[in-house]
Design a protein around this motif. Structure first.
Motif, mmCIF file in Angstrom:
data_model
loop_
_atom_site.group_PDB
_atom_site.id
_atom_site.type_symbol
_atom_site.label_atom_id
_atom_site.label_comp_id
_atom_site.label_asym_id
_atom_site.label_seq_id
_atom_site.Cartn_x
_atom_site.Cartn_y
_atom_site.Cartn_z
ATOM 1 N N ILE A 2 0.840 -1.187 0.000
ATOM 2 C CA ILE A 2 0.000 0.000 0.000
ATOM 3 C C ILE A 2 0.878 1.241 0.000
ATOM 4 O O ILE A 2 1.849 1.344 0.733
ATOM 5 N N TYR A 3 0.528 2.198 -0.819
ATOM 6 C CA TYR A 3 1.255 3.467 -0.861
ATOM 7 C C TYR A 3 0.280 4.575 -0.499
ATOM 8 O O TYR A 3 -0.785 4.696 -1.089
ATOM 9 N N LEU A 296 -2.504 -2.761 6.783
ATOM 10 C CA LEU A 296 -2.099 -1.528 6.123
ATOM 11 C C LEU A 296 -0.715 -1.051 6.557
ATOM 12 O O LEU A 296 -0.278 0.029 6.164
ATOM 13 N N GLY A 297 -0.032 -1.854 7.377
ATOM 14 C CA GLY A 297 1.316 -1.484 7.801
ATOM 15 C C GLY A 297 1.335 -0.244 8.671
ATOM 16 O O GLY A 297 2.242 0.594 8.571
ATOM 17 N N LEU A 298 0.339 -0.104 9.538
ATOM 18 C CA LEU A 298 0.232 1.079 10.391
ATOM 19 C C LEU A 298 0.824 0.817 11.767
ATOM 20 O O LEU A 298 0.785 -0.306 12.273
ATOM 21 N N PHE A 314 0.703 6.264 12.191
ATOM 22 C CA PHE A 314 1.632 6.567 11.104
ATOM 23 C C PHE A 314 1.930 5.303 10.315
ATOM 24 O O PHE A 314 1.706 4.186 10.783
ATOM 25 N N LYS A 315 2.433 5.511 9.101
ATOM 26 C CA LYS A 315 2.783 4.395 8.233
ATOM 27 C C LYS A 315 4.198 3.943 8.571
ATOM 28 O O LYS A 315 5.116 4.755 8.671
ATOM 29 N N LYS A 316 4.372 2.638 8.769
ATOM 30 C CA LYS A 316 5.683 2.089 9.080
ATOM 31 C C LYS A 316 6.713 2.570 8.063
ATOM 32 O O LYS A 316 6.482 2.533 6.856
ATOM 33 N N ILE A 369 13.933 7.043 11.596
ATOM 34 C CA ILE A 369 12.728 6.272 11.270
ATOM 35 C C ILE A 369 11.980 5.998 12.573
ATOM 36 O O ILE A 369 12.496 5.324 13.469
ATOM 37 N N VAL A 370 10.786 6.544 12.669
ATOM 38 C CA VAL A 370 9.997 6.430 13.901
ATOM 39 C C VAL A 370 9.595 4.977 14.129
ATOM 40 O O VAL A 370 9.235 4.259 13.192
ATOM 41 N N LYS A 371 9.659 4.565 15.400
ATOM 42 C CA LYS A 371 9.325 3.185 15.762
ATOM 43 C C LYS A 371 7.988 3.134 16.485
ATOM 44 O O LYS A 371 7.586 4.078 17.170
#
Length: 382
Positions: A2-3, A296-298, A314-316, A369-371
């Motif tokens: 997903i983008y 959705l990789g959230l 947020f998106k991973k 990169i936020v974790k």
């Protein structure tokens, strides 16, 4: 894969990270019962200015015990969970791709969602007729997946006709898209949805503007009988859906829509008692939200202060400035540094001050990169 379209904005000036999962299903499988339970969940709409309140959209809070553990330490005036949208997609019947039933409305609605939750009937009930006379989860899944493929096939063939000339002249802007669509079309003819086609990231990017239905990630929702809530693995219909989900590497959850409808009428305390009596740890709705989040990789980061403790979606893979922009675009434009505390450090040391004294607070820059679980404070200057 997903983008995200990162151009939508919150009314408060932040990037809109609201994504929606569309709930689909044949008539009488429990889709409407489940969606009604979603729309009755008690969400304070004022906390979510991005939310489009319409009859076919339900907004639910994302269950996350970490938020409330942080709140115990900070004692804020407000606690605001992250939220997730579900959209009721009406009109999916055999022939929907050709306009049967509410087919045209169905196609318009489903193209707008980011993921698809397919409700599958896994229970017998003589009082609830099945559109095809008897329960058969495999047939039902094939019916829905075929309608999605047929709708996509028509669009793919139309697009191939439009760009064929440019692609054959090796025009780079069209050639890659043409090749990807040809690959997808061949698989459609074998009954294989686009999400299962071996596409490169560049190929996905080349066709994503078409919003293909079968490129969207799929979550199967097995709607089981009440009596099976604690032993659904023994439900042979569930096992049939599980086999399909396994073959597709798709997400699968089991729930009872009837129980979810009953839970939606209760306050939080009564809900806990009811779940305890049923012998289950969490509601099906909570499972549905968590699974959709994964699909959705959230992920979630937190902000914590005396005014509010809040969870943000947020998106991973997003960087610190991008996450700052979720709160307010000014935070992203003028980003300087992010003060970051891991959730576990915050809990272990019991306060922000104690974390600082232990040297566990980090200053992170634009490349960070936020974790998942980061507790963040953004320094910015506009």
């Amino acid at each position: 894969m997903i983008y995200l379209d990162s151009k939508k904005l919150y009314k408060n000036g932040g990037m809109d990270m609201s994504l929606t999962a569309g709930i689909v299903g044949l008539p009488n499988v429990g889709k409407s019962t489940l969606f009604n339970a979603i729309t009755k969940s008690h969400v304070e709409a004022a906390n979510y200015p991005f939310a489009t309140i319409s009859p076919n959209v339900g907004i639910v809070e994302v269950p996350d015990t970490r938020l409330f553990e942080l709140a115990k330490l900070v004692n804020p005036k407000k606690i605001i969970p992250a939220a997730f949208e579900f959209t009721d997609i009406a009109g999916l019947v055999r022939g929907a791709s050709k306009g049967e039933g509410l087919g045209n409305q169905f196609l318009a609605n489903i193209r707008e969602v980011d993921a698809i939750c397919q409700v599958v009937r896994c229970f017998e009930d003589n009082n609830i007729t099945h559109v095809d006379e008897f329960v058969d989860p495999v047939r039902d899944i094939e019916t829905i997946n075929l309608e999605l493929i047929l709708a996509d096939l028509e669009q793919v063939e139309r697009r191939l006709g439009r760009i064929e000339k440019q692609a054959k002249m090796k025009d780079k802007s069209f050639y890659e898209e043409y090749c990807a669509l040809e690959k997808i079309k061949i698989n459609f003819q074998e009954g294989i949805p686009a999400r299962l086609v071996n596409l490169s990231i560049d190929e996905v990017n080349a066709v994503k503007h078409l919003q293909l239905l079968t490129l969207k990630p799929m979550l199967y929702v097995a709607n089981i009988y009440e009596a099976d809530i604690n032993n659904y693995e023994h439900n042979h219909y569930y096992q049939q859906v599980k086999a399909i989900a396994s073959d597709e590497n798709a997400e699968l959850i089991a729930l009872c829509a009837k129980i979810e409808a009953e839970l939606s009428e209760l306050d939080d305390e009564s809900k806990e008692v009811f779940l305890l009596e049923l012998g289950i740890d969490e509601s099906g709705l909570d499972k549905l939200v968590k699974a959709s989040y994964r699909l959705l990789g959230l992920e979630t980061f937190f902000t914590a202060g005396p005014k509010e403790v809040r969870a943000w979606t947020f998106k991973k893979g997003m960087t610190a400035p991008m996450c700052a922009g979720i709160i307010h675009t000014d935070f992203q434009k003028g980003f300087i540094r992010a003060e970051v505390i891991s959730y576990h450090d915050y809990i272990d040391y019991q306060s922000e001050q104690m974390v600082k004294e232990a040297g566990k607070m980090r200053l992170e820059g634009k490349e960070y990169i936020v974790k998942d679980g980061d507790v963040m404070h953004f320094r910015f200057n506009v």
